[in-house]
Design a protein around this motif. Structure first.
Motif, PDB file in Angstrom:
ATOM      1  N   ILE A 175     -33.154  11.866-162.830  1.00 55.58           N
ATOM      2  CA  ILE A 175     -32.385  11.726-161.583  1.00 55.58           C
ATOM      3  C   ILE A 175     -33.061  12.491-160.455  1.00 55.58           C
ATOM      4  N   HIS A 176     -33.581  13.679-160.760  1.00 61.55           N
ATOM      5  CA  HIS A 176     -34.244  14.509-159.745  1.00 61.55           C
ATOM      6  C   HIS A 176     -35.398  13.750-159.096  1.00 61.55           C
ATOM      7  N   TYR A 177     -36.244  13.155-159.904  1.00 59.56           N
ATOM      8  CA  TYR A 177     -37.419  12.468-159.346  1.00 59.56           C
ATOM      9  C   TYR A 177     -37.042  11.154-158.672  1.00 59.56           C
ATOM     10  N   PHE A 178     -36.034  10.466-159.208  1.00 57.79           N
ATOM     11  CA  PHE A 178     -35.615   9.226-158.567  1.00 57.79           C
ATOM     12  C   PHE A 178     -35.014   9.491-157.189  1.00 57.79           C
ATOM     13  N   LYS A 179     -34.300  10.601-157.058  1.00 54.26           N
ATOM     14  CA  LYS A 179     -33.719  10.948-155.754  1.00 54.26           C
ATOM     15  C   LYS A 179     -34.801  11.339-154.752  1.00 54.26           C
ATOM     16  N   LEU A 180     -35.893  11.942-155.271  1.00 51.80           N
ATOM     17  CA  LEU A 180     -36.987  12.317-154.368  1.00 51.80           C
ATOM     18  C   LEU A 180     -37.624  11.094-153.706  1.00 51.80           C
ATOM     19  N   ILE A 181     -37.505   9.936-154.373  1.00 53.38           N
ATOM     20  CA  ILE A 181     -38.079   8.712-153.803  1.00 53.38           C
ATOM     21  C   ILE A 181     -37.410   8.389-152.473  1.00 53.38           C
ATOM     22  N   LYS A 182     -36.084   8.645-152.386  1.00 48.73           N
ATOM     23  CA  LYS A 182     -35.355   8.355-151.150  1.00 48.73           C
ATOM     24  C   LYS A 182     -35.867   9.175-149.976  1.00 48.73           C
ATOM     25  N   GLU A 183     -36.391  10.372-150.292  1.00 51.53           N
ATOM     26  CA  GLU A 183     -36.839  11.271-149.230  1.00 51.53           C
ATOM     27  C   GLU A 183     -38.198  10.873-148.649  1.00 51.53           C
ATOM     28  N   THR A 184     -38.903   9.978-149.325  1.00 51.33           N
ATOM     29  CA  THR A 184     -40.207   9.542-148.793  1.00 51.33           C
ATOM     30  C   THR A 184     -39.988   8.595-147.631  1.00 51.33           C
ATOM     31  N   GLY A 185     -41.007   8.532-146.743  1.00 48.95           N
ATOM     32  CA  GLY A 185     -40.898   7.692-145.556  1.00 48.95           C
ATOM     33  C   GLY A 185     -41.202   6.231-145.855  1.00 48.95           C
ATOM     34  N   GLU A 186     -41.346   5.473-144.777  1.00 47.96           N
ATOM     35  CA  GLU A 186     -41.629   4.049-144.916  1.00 47.96           C
ATOM     36  C   GLU A 186     -43.046   3.853-145.461  1.00 47.96           C
ATOM     37  N   PHE A 187     -43.199   2.786-146.252  1.00 49.78           N
ATOM     38  CA  PHE A 187     -44.511   2.473-146.801  1.00 49.78           C
ATOM     39  C   PHE A 187     -45.359   1.768-145.744  1.00 49.78           C
ATOM     40  N   ALA A 188     -46.632   2.159-145.673  1.00 46.02           N
ATOM     41  CA  ALA A 188     -47.553   1.477-144.751  1.00 46.02           C
ATOM     42  C   ALA A 188     -47.871   0.098-145.299  1.00 46.02           C
TER      43      ALA A 188
ATOM     44  N   GLU B  98     -34.370  12.816-170.814  1.00 47.13           N
ATOM     45  CA  GLU B  98     -34.037  13.982-169.983  1.00 47.13           C
ATOM     46  C   GLU B  98     -33.497  13.436-168.666  1.00 47.13           C
ATOM     47  N   LYS B  99     -32.188  13.135-168.707  1.00 50.29           N
ATOM     48  CA  LYS B  99     -31.534  12.436-167.603  1.00 50.29           C
ATOM     49  C   LYS B  99     -31.593  13.218-166.305  1.00 50.29           C
ATOM     50  N   ASP B 100     -31.336  14.508-166.338  1.00 50.48           N
ATOM     51  CA  ASP B 100     -31.294  15.301-165.109  1.00 50.48           C
ATOM     52  C   ASP B 100     -32.649  15.300-164.401  1.00 50.48           C
ATOM     53  N   SER B 101     -33.717  15.478-165.169  1.00 45.66           N
ATOM     54  CA  SER B 101     -35.063  15.469-164.571  1.00 45.66           C
ATOM     55  C   SER B 101     -35.377  14.088-163.995  1.00 45.66           C
TER      56      SER B 101
ATOM     57  N   SER C 112     -39.346   7.755-164.719  1.00 44.42           N
ATOM     58  CA  SER C 112     -39.321   6.843-165.870  1.00 44.42           C
ATOM     59  C   SER C 112     -39.755   7.563-167.136  1.00 44.42           C
ATOM     60  N   LEU C 113     -40.704   8.484-166.994  1.00 42.94           N
ATOM     61  CA  LEU C 113     -41.195   9.227-168.161  1.00 42.94           C
ATOM     62  C   LEU C 113     -40.110  10.143-168.719  1.00 42.94           C
ATOM     63  N   PHE C 114     -39.399  10.828-167.812  1.00 40.01           N
ATOM     64  CA  PHE C 114     -38.301  11.696-168.274  1.00 40.01           C
ATOM     65  C   PHE C 114     -37.155  10.867-168.840  1.00 40.01           C
ATOM     66  N   LEU C 115     -36.965   9.666-168.310  1.00 43.46           N
ATOM     67  CA  LEU C 115     -35.948   8.772-168.865  1.00 43.46           C
ATOM     68  C   LEU C 115     -36.327   8.374-170.290  1.00 43.46           C
TER      69      LEU C 115
ATOM     70  N   LYS D 250     -46.867   8.877-153.109  1.00 44.12           N
ATOM     71  CA  LYS D 250     -45.974   9.939-153.561  1.00 44.12           C
ATOM     72  C   LYS D 250     -44.742   9.338-154.249  1.00 44.12           C
ATOM     73  N   ALA D 251     -44.165   8.296-153.645  1.00 50.76           N
ATOM     74  CA  ALA D 251     -43.003   7.630-154.238  1.00 50.76           C
ATOM     75  C   ALA D 251     -43.354   7.026-155.597  1.00 50.76           C
ATOM     76  N   THR D 252     -44.589   6.492-155.716  1.00 53.67           N
ATOM     77  CA  THR D 252     -45.034   5.905-156.985  1.00 53.67           C
ATOM     78  C   THR D 252     -45.051   6.954-158.090  1.00 53.67           C
ATOM     79  N   PHE D 253     -45.599   8.140-157.785  1.00 53.55           N
ATOM     80  CA  PHE D 253     -45.650   9.202-158.795  1.00 53.55           C
ATOM     81  C   PHE D 253     -44.243   9.705-159.151  1.00 53.55           C
ATOM     82  N   TYR D 254     -43.342   9.797-158.141  1.00 54.04           N
ATOM     83  CA  TYR D 254     -41.952  10.202-158.425  1.00 54.04           C
ATOM     84  C   TYR D 254     -41.305   9.205-159.383  1.00 54.04           C
ATOM     85  N   GLY D 255     -41.515   7.902-159.133  1.00 54.22           N
ATOM     86  CA  GLY D 255     -40.937   6.879-159.996  1.00 54.22           C
ATOM     87  C   GLY D 255     -41.507   6.938-161.407  1.00 54.22           C
TER      88      GLY D 255
END
Length: 644
Positions: free
Chosen positions: A250-263, A245-248, A238-241, A229-234
């Motif tokens: 930032i939105h997806y980059f911030k969502l990465i923080k909400e993901t849990g620890e990687f297995a 489209e800076k706001d979009s 990057s695609l919106f960057l 999930k974090a990979t797709f957010y990143g």
């Protein structure tokens, strides 16, 4: 009958010569899944028990895959090499055995890819792919290995920077519903990356969103769900960057923080490292846009150190992307801090990196084109050779079919000829035996007539009336004897009647004696048939030579008839002087010669009938009273036919 059965069995074995052995069929159809050490050892013992069985390629291949599943790299590669060498040296002529090498080349390609030997991995994946396609054609069913090999082949091409080849194999997986249900998110992720590298933004956006949707609907329980999930957010950030489209972004980059620890991944430890570095870079972007430039710069520099420390492959497209994004972040941070010198120096580094990457991409594209050309040229040559080989094989198969048919026809002709020859020999043998039996009967009957005429001669001198009565009884007896002599077998009832008449004739006119004939009540006299004139000669010898004229005791002859297994046993007992005492009497030398001739004839007849009916036929003579050496006991065993 046994010979015919034997020949039929021989014929069956000859026609089955070209068929597959039951042991080989067991090896070819043995189901190894789930793969266990017990199954592998049992399969190995079966092969060791018969050196002619072909299946070691299959055994080594499954042994390789067993250790691959156990994550034992050295053992897996050891058995992979053994499978390839054994197939090349011993089982290459059996095409269906080749399908066992799918997993072998898959395993070798997998470990080559882990060691960053992507070109070697591509070679093995192509071999596995070719075998998988051949397997589909041979068995007319989909190969489960083919999509996994195609996926890893795409991964290897992506690592090499061969974007068009990678896209070809990933795009081919989109129509495989079975695989898309299992790893569709990965296919969309890789296609999104390829399109983003090619700056085809809309297609990249479609595949990233499609992959993210699959992750949320079908893979929530997967252990790597948070990392995927974090990979797709990143990727989307990057695609919106890229689309500015800076706001979009930032939105997806911030969502990465909400993901849990990687297995953690034991098989792909570098993947965890790269995923963590991407998370740091995207977090740094957010920090820059929020004005926290210094922490962002420190984090980005830590990413640069981590790339060098972990010795990540500089040719890897993901590592190149990491370095580019790190430099982009530093340029943004320095610019925000108005440190234009640092920003300019970083831009120079980025330009140099971009130039290096572009040169590498150009070189890789040329290599890809050359590789494609070589592959196509090889495929063309292989196709031409396969056509020639197929034509030759068809011709050889036709020739073999004709040869087998001619051999089969020749075998049938030989078998029919042999059976006709055997039947003719058997008929000749039976005719010969029948003539022998008739001849022996004609040898026996005159002896009986001679003795009877001798009795008539003596009676004519003593009592003419008795002689006339004797002649009448003799004529009746002679009629029975002549009638029986025409038959190869007579009923037990007729044989007993003949014996009865003969003994009555002899007891009334030749010697005075009592006699009895006892037959087992369980015997059906009308249904039992035996060769004629076997018992009469023994009775004749008993009457002529078993009694002395000076014997004042009552003379008796008892005849008992019993059935023992498949023979009739006649027991003739008298109370005369005894057979061996008769032999000592010098006055009986002439008659003994006749009796010797009669006994020889009987032995030959018994042997003939025993051979024709495949049973025992014997006679035995001994004293009736062993203690006083008196009397005679004759036990005669005669074969018979039961018509019930």
């Amino acid at each position: 009958m046994k010979k015919i059965i034997y020949l039929a069995a021989l014929f069956y074995m000859s026609t089955s010569y070209c068929q597959k052995d039951h042991g080989q069929q067991y090896i070819d159809t043995f189901q190894m899944r789930p793969i266990t050490i017990e199954k592998l050892e049992g399969f190995k013992k079966k092969l060791q028990g018969n050196e002619e069985l072909k299946g070691w390629t299959k055994y080594y291949a499954f042994r390789c895959y067993y250790f691959f599943r156990k994550m034992k790299k050295d053992s897996a590669l050891f058995y992979a090499d053994k499978a390839i060498k054994h197939h090349r040296n011993f089982e290459a002529d059996q095409e269906y055995q080749t399908s066992n090498l799918q997993r072998v080349h898959f395993v070798r390609g997998y470990y080559a890819r882990l060691d960053d030997r992507y070109k070697e991995a591509v070679r093995h994946y192509h071999k596995g792919l070719k075998i998988a396609r051949f397997d589909e054609k041979l068995f007319s069913k989909k190969s489960n290995y083919l999509p996994y090999i195609a996926r890893d082949l795409g991964n290897s091409y992506l690592k090499l920077g061969y974007l068009s080849s990678a896209k070809k194999y990933y795009s081919g997986l989109l129509t495989n519903l079975w695989f898309m249900n299992r790893a569709g998110w990965e296919v969309h992720h890789k296609l999104g990356l390829i399109y983003s590298y090619q700056k085809v933004v809309d297609s990249a956006d479609y595949h990233f969103h499609k992959g993210l949707s699959l992750i949320d609907t079908k893979f929530k329980e997967h252990k790597n769900y948070e990392e995927y999930k974090a990979t797709f957010y990143g990727n989307l950030g990057s695609l919106f960057l890229l689309k500015k489209e800076k706001d979009s972004a930032i939105h997806y980059f911030k969502l990465i923080k909400e993901t849990g620890e990687f297995a953690p991944s034991s098989r792909l430890p570098k993947r965890n490292t790269i995923s963590d570095l991407y998370r740091i870079i995207y977090g740094s972007y957010v920090a820059i846009w929020e004005g926290r430039n210094k922490p962002a710069i420190e984090n980005l520099k830590s990413v640069q150190k981590a790339i060098e420390k972990n010795e990540l492959d500089q040719k890897d497209r993901a590592v190149q992307d990491l370095r580019t994004k790190t430099l982009d972040g530093l340029i943004m941070a320095y610019t925000a801090m108005a440190d234009f010198r640092a920003a300019f120096e970083t831009s120079l580094k980025k330009n140099a990196l971009d130039q290096t990457v572009n040169d590498r991409i150009l070189r890789e594209n040329l290599e890809e084109l050359e590789a494609i050309f070589e592959v196509r040229e090889k495929e063309r040559k292989i196709g031409a050779l396969e056509n020639i080989s197929h034509t030759q094989e068809s011709s050889i198969k036709q020739q073999k079919t004709i040869i087998y048919f001619l051999l089969f026809l020749l075998l049938i002709i030989c078998l029919i000829g042999y059976l006709l020859w055997e039947q003719k020999n058997l008929k000749n043998k039976l005719d010969k035996e029948y003539l022998k039996q008739k001849l022996l009967q004609t040898q026996l009957d005159p002896h009986f007539v001679f003795n009877t005429l001798n009795c008539i001669y003596h009676l004519t001198h003593k009592n003419a009336m008795a002689a006339a009565s004797y002649i009448l009884k003799f004529s009746k007896l002679l009629r029975l004897v002549l009638q029986n002599s025409r038959e190869e077998f007579v009923s037990l009832k007729d044989e007993i009647s003949t014996i009865q008449n003969y003994m009555e004739l002899q007891s009334q006119f030749v010697k005075k004696f009592d006699f009895s004939i006892n037959c087992d009540n369980q015997l059906s006299q009308d249904d039992i048939f035996l060769p004629p004139m076997f018992v009469q000669p023994f009775i004749e010898n008993t009457i002529d030579h078993g009694f002395r004229s000076d014997n004042g005791n009552l003379l008796t002859i008892d005849i008992n008839i019993d059935k023992i297994k498949n023979i009739l046993e006649f027991t003739i007992v008298d109370n005369g002087i005894g057979y061996y005492n008769t032999l000592k009497d010098k006055t009986t030398k002439v008659t003994e010669r006749h009796r010797s001739l009669s006994g020889k004839i009987l032995e030959e007849r018994l042997l003939l009938y025993a051979n024709s009916l495949r049973t025992d036929a014997t006679y035995e003579i001994q004293y009736a009273d062993e203690k006083h050496q008196l009397g005679t006991r004759v036990q005669l065993q005669i074969p018979f036919i039961n018509e019930t």
